[in-house]
Design a protein around this motif. Sequence first.
Motif, PDB file in Angstrom:
ATOM      1  N   LEU A   1       7.076  11.541  10.230  1.00 24.41           N
ATOM      2  CA  LEU A   1       5.875  12.051   9.572  1.00 24.41           C
ATOM      3  C   LEU A   1       6.127  12.202   8.070  1.00 24.41           C
TER       4      LEU A   1
ATOM      5  N   THR B   1       4.601  13.631   4.618  1.00 25.13           N
ATOM      6  CA  THR B   1       3.649  14.637   4.165  1.00 25.13           C
ATOM      7  C   THR B   1       3.822  14.863   2.662  1.00 25.13           C
TER       8      THR B   1
ATOM      9  N   PRO C   1       1.674   6.972   7.879  1.00 23.31           N
ATOM     10  CA  PRO C   1       2.351   8.275   7.851  1.00 23.31           C
ATOM     11  C   PRO C   1       3.330   8.505   8.989  1.00 23.31           C
ATOM     12  N   ASN C   2       3.277   7.691  10.058  1.00 22.34           N
ATOM     13  CA  ASN C   2       4.133   7.918  11.224  1.00 22.34           C
ATOM     14  C   ASN C   2       5.160   6.808  11.420  1.00 22.34           C
TER      15      ASN C   2
ATOM     16  N   TYR D   1      -4.447  14.387   4.430  1.00 25.97           N
ATOM     17  CA  TYR D   1      -3.075  14.604   4.864  1.00 25.97           C
ATOM     18  C   TYR D   1      -2.460  13.390   5.557  1.00 25.97           C
ATOM     19  N   THR D   2      -3.288  12.563   6.201  1.00 20.67           N
ATOM     20  CA  THR D   2      -2.746  11.415   6.925  1.00 20.67           C
ATOM     21  C   THR D   2      -3.000  10.093   6.213  1.00 20.67           C
TER      22      THR D   2
END
Length: 221
Positions: free
Chosen positions: A67, A69, A83-84, A173-174
């Motif tokens: 993740l 961030t 993001p992942n 955020y993502t």
Amino acid sequence: TSTGNGMITLTATVTNSCGNIIITKPNITVGAPVITSVTSSMTGSCNGTYQEWFLNAITNSAVTSWLWTVDNPANSNWVIYSPNQPNTLVAVTGGGGITISATNACGTGKGGVTIWSNCYAPYALTASPNPASGNINVRVKEAVDTTVTAMRSKALAVSGTNGITKMHLYNFYTGLLVKEWTYQETESDNYNLNIVGVQAGLYVLEMERNNKMCSVKVIVK
């Protein structure tokens, strides 16, 4: 029993009537993943106000989830494309720190890097009401800059029209695209965007016009 994270050597002593036998097993990774490196590099030139970076994280052990961030989003806009994943493209205006979290069954390890953009904004956006629900009115103001004005005039002369304006709404955020609008018409200073059905939260509204981009943060309630 876990006492920490990292690399260990396990030693076993086997004793019998003939004496002791010592068995060692080196280089065993234990605990949460450790981020051994985070590399970052600018990729391409300015895209409006945004500068893109390519980021890549490496750990010392297997990872079940990743993740990315943002540490300090207050003074910057960010779009994290993957993001992942251990590597991703990130578009940023302003700048600041970004953190990568790597998780497995034993816990989470973290690392980070600082990225930034010095790109010039050809347009400025305002959104009202903000926070909003149902609809957002977006007002576009062109920057007072002779270079930008000349570039715009040249683009209009070639195309014979003001071209296409696109609006994209990203999860702050993502970085995931939530909604988009496309206008092929005479360039306008005002747009009324329908956001019915968008979940409450923080978003980045990005405008693309004449191959230039700018953005504004919006709150949906």
